[in-house]
Design a protein around this motif. Structure first.
Motif, PDB file in Angstrom:
ATOM      1  N   SER A  87      63.810  64.319  15.410  1.00  0.00           N
ATOM      2  CA  SER A  87      65.064  64.119  16.147  1.00  0.00           C
ATOM      3  C   SER A  87      65.408  62.638  16.257  1.00  0.00           C
ATOM      4  O   SER A  87      66.570  62.244  16.133  1.00  0.00           O
ATOM      5  N   ARG A  88      64.386  61.830  16.480  1.00  0.00           N
ATOM      6  CA  ARG A  88      64.585  60.387  16.621  1.00  0.00           C
ATOM      7  C   ARG A  88      65.140  59.787  15.321  1.00  0.00           C
ATOM      8  O   ARG A  88      66.071  58.974  15.354  1.00  0.00           O
ATOM      9  N   ALA A  89      64.581  60.222  14.198  1.00  0.00           N
ATOM     10  CA  ALA A  89      65.068  59.726  12.911  1.00  0.00           C
ATOM     11  C   ALA A  89      66.479  60.236  12.621  1.00  0.00           C
ATOM     12  O   ALA A  89      67.301  59.524  12.032  1.00  0.00           O
ATOM     13  N   LEU A  90      66.777  61.464  13.049  1.00  0.00           N
ATOM     14  CA  LEU A  90      68.112  62.033  12.831  1.00  0.00           C
ATOM     15  C   LEU A  90      69.172  61.298  13.642  1.00  0.00           C
ATOM     16  O   LEU A  90      70.297  61.104  13.173  1.00  0.00           O
ATOM     17  N   VAL A  91      68.816  60.902  14.865  1.00  0.00           N
ATOM     18  CA  VAL A  91      69.758  60.128  15.689  1.00  0.00           C
ATOM     19  C   VAL A  91      70.115  58.834  14.974  1.00  0.00           C
ATOM     20  O   VAL A  91      71.290  58.439  14.905  1.00  0.00           O
ATOM     21  N   LEU A  92      69.106  58.182  14.428  1.00  0.00           N
ATOM     22  CA  LEU A  92      69.345  56.931  13.720  1.00  0.00           C
ATOM     23  C   LEU A  92      70.199  57.146  12.478  1.00  0.00           C
ATOM     24  O   LEU A  92      71.058  56.327  12.145  1.00  0.00           O
ATOM     25  N   PRO A 140      56.460  70.938  19.532  1.00  0.00           N
ATOM     26  CA  PRO A 140      55.561  69.814  19.259  1.00  0.00           C
ATOM     27  C   PRO A 140      55.944  69.075  17.978  1.00  0.00           C
ATOM     28  O   PRO A 140      56.221  69.691  16.950  1.00  0.00           O
ATOM     29  N   ARG A 141      55.976  67.734  18.075  1.00  0.00           N
ATOM     30  CA  ARG A 141      56.236  66.827  16.945  1.00  0.00           C
ATOM     31  C   ARG A 141      57.671  66.898  16.430  1.00  0.00           C
ATOM     32  O   ARG A 141      57.997  66.269  15.436  1.00  0.00           O
ATOM     33  N   SER A 142      58.547  67.669  17.090  1.00  0.00           N
ATOM     34  CA  SER A 142      59.950  67.711  16.671  1.00  0.00           C
ATOM     35  C   SER A 142      60.692  66.454  17.116  1.00  0.00           C
ATOM     36  O   SER A 142      61.748  66.128  16.581  1.00  0.00           O
ATOM     37  N   GLY A 143      60.135  65.759  18.097  1.00  0.00           N
ATOM     38  CA  GLY A 143      60.787  64.574  18.625  1.00  0.00           C
ATOM     39  C   GLY A 143      60.927  63.469  17.596  1.00  0.00           C
ATOM     40  O   GLY A 143      61.956  62.782  17.545  1.00  0.00           O
ATOM     41  N   ILE A 152      65.284  60.998  23.645  1.00  0.00           N
ATOM     42  CA  ILE A 152      65.471  62.324  23.050  1.00  0.00           C
ATOM     43  C   ILE A 152      64.185  62.778  22.361  1.00  0.00           C
ATOM     44  O   ILE A 152      63.827  63.957  22.401  1.00  0.00           O
ATOM     45  N   CYS A 153      63.485  61.833  21.746  1.00  0.00           N
ATOM     46  CA  CYS A 153      62.218  62.142  21.082  1.00  0.00           C
ATOM     47  C   CYS A 153      61.224  62.757  22.057  1.00  0.00           C
ATOM     48  O   CYS A 153      60.642  63.807  21.797  1.00  0.00           O
ATOM     49  N   TYR A 154      61.031  62.106  23.206  1.00  0.00           N
ATOM     50  CA  TYR A 154      60.110  62.627  24.216  1.00  0.00           C
ATOM     51  C   TYR A 154      60.575  63.983  24.741  1.00  0.00           C
ATOM     52  O   TYR A 154      59.762  64.888  24.971  1.00  0.00           O
ATOM     53  N   PHE A 155      61.878  64.098  24.944  1.00  0.00           N
ATOM     54  CA  PHE A 155      62.443  65.346  25.465  1.00  0.00           C
ATOM     55  C   PHE A 155      62.204  66.496  24.492  1.00  0.00           C
ATOM     56  O   PHE A 155      61.794  67.589  24.887  1.00  0.00           O
ATOM     57  N   MET A 156      62.458  66.269  23.203  1.00  0.00           N
ATOM     58  CA  MET A 156      62.294  67.315  22.200  1.00  0.00           C
ATOM     59  C   MET A 156      60.837  67.717  22.016  1.00  0.00           C
ATOM     60  O   MET A 156      60.532  68.880  21.748  1.00  0.00           O
ATOM     61  N   ASN A 157      59.920  66.765  22.157  1.00  0.00           N
ATOM     62  CA  ASN A 157      58.495  67.078  22.019  1.00  0.00           C
ATOM     63  C   ASN A 157      58.003  68.019  23.110  1.00  0.00           C
ATOM     64  O   ASN A 157      56.950  68.642  22.965  1.00  0.00           O
ATOM     65  N   MET A 158      58.757  68.112  24.217  1.00  0.00           N
ATOM     66  CA  MET A 158      58.410  69.065  25.262  1.00  0.00           C
ATOM     67  C   MET A 158      58.660  70.502  24.817  1.00  0.00           C
ATOM     68  O   MET A 158      58.021  71.429  25.307  1.00  0.00           O
TER      69      MET A 158
END
Length: 320
Positions: free
Chosen positions: A104-109, A98-101, A89-95
């Motif tokens: 998002s990664r921390a929010l998933v956790l 920028p840098r939102s991934g 999801i991190c890689y997907f959101m960075n598309m």
């Protein structure tokens, strides 16, 4: 208001640059050249692309597995699948932004494993800092590996007097920046020093981990995967199959920088790769086709894994 405008510009400007480069590249080719580029896409050996994507998948797996070491260092545990989905999801959101991934990664956790956002985000930052140092090492290694070629290219394009002048200016600016950094008390510089000290602390914290060596070995493996992904794809086209590993190293570094400083390399990556390959005798049509094949295949993998993660994460962890 200024922050919102800044964030909006950080999204729009890279996209506009990418669109401009796509249009500019397309219009700079003749109809015959575009037909040649299309032929490269049709005749490419996509078996090498599939091998490259498999290598990329193992890189995703290694990144997800590596994350457990920094989390365990803080006293948290997260299942591998949650980590893998979060990374995808991190890689997907960075598309998109920028840098939102990373956010998002921390929010998933936080949502699925009850790990405090600041703690999870801190582990991500420490990983990114380690990745940054590895990228810098790749850049320095590439410069040493291709020093003669780069030196000859620069010497033919820039007269010695100008090169000496620019070198002196760069040296003065560099020394002046260091002195200014050490002795200045400007507010913005104090904030910068705090950020730099935080990055340094993040790197040093890695070496304090109980399982620092598995973490560092996985970090190296991740970057080996990045390089191998790029290297394997050169065999997809006959026109690029002959290039040496040194050329691959230069192309990889430039491509990595293009992705880092743009919106996932959209429009920028193929142009940058084509420009590098042209220095080594690869035709512009072949270089452009190769750049787009590499970029599109990697983005396709990110979209597939990111979309699947968005779908599967709530299904497998409904209780969260």
């Amino acid at each position: 208001m200024k922050k919102k405008i800044g964030r909006l510009l950080s999204i729009i400007l890279p996209l506009l640059l990418g669109v401009f480069l796509v249009i500019y590249t397309y219009t700079s080719f003749t109809a015959q050249q575009i037909e040649v580029i299309s032929g490269y896409f049709k005749n490419a050996d996509y078996n090498y692309i599939y091998i490259s994507l498999f290598i990329g998948l193992t890189g995703f797996i290694a990144r997800a597995y590596r994350w457990k070491y920094t989390l365990e260092h803080l006293g948290y545990h997260s299942p591998f699948l949650v980590n893998f989905f979060a990374v995808s999801i991190c890689y997907f959101m960075n598309m998109t932004i920028p840098r939102s991934g990373e956010v998002s990664r921390a929010l998933v956790l936080k949502n699925y494993r009850d790990v405090p956002f600041d703690k999870g985000f801190g582990t991500i930052i420490s990983e990114r800092v380690v990745d940054l140092f590895i990228l810098i090492a790749c850049i320095l290694g590439t410069i040493l590996l291709q020093f003669d070629t780069l030196k000859n290219y620069i010497s033919t394009k820039v007269p010695f007097e100008k090169l000496l002048f620019y070198g002196l200016i760069a040296g003065i600016v560099f020394i002046g920046s260091i002195l200014f950094y050490i002795y200045s008390n400007a507010k913005w510089l104090k904030k910068l020093k705090i950020k730099i000290s935080g990055l340094t602390e993040g790197v040093l914290s890695v070496f304090k981990m109980r399982k620092k060596w598995p973490f560092l070995l996985l970090s190296l493996y991740i970057w080996v995967c990045y390089v191998l992904m790029f290297y394997v794809t050169i065999f997809a086209l006959q026109e690029t199959a002959h290039i040496s590993f040194g050329v691959v190293a230069v192309s990889f570094v430039i491509g990595s920088l293009a992705i880092t400083f743009s919106n996932s390399g959209f429009g920028v990556f193929p142009v940058a790769i084509s420009a590098v390959l042209s220095l080594y005798g690869v035709a512009a049509e072949a270089g452009t086709a190769f750049g787009w094949i590499v970029w599109a295949s990697q983005i396709g993998l990110i979209i597939f894994l990111g979309s699947a993660s968005f779908l599967l994460l709530p299904l497998l962890y409904r209780n969260k």
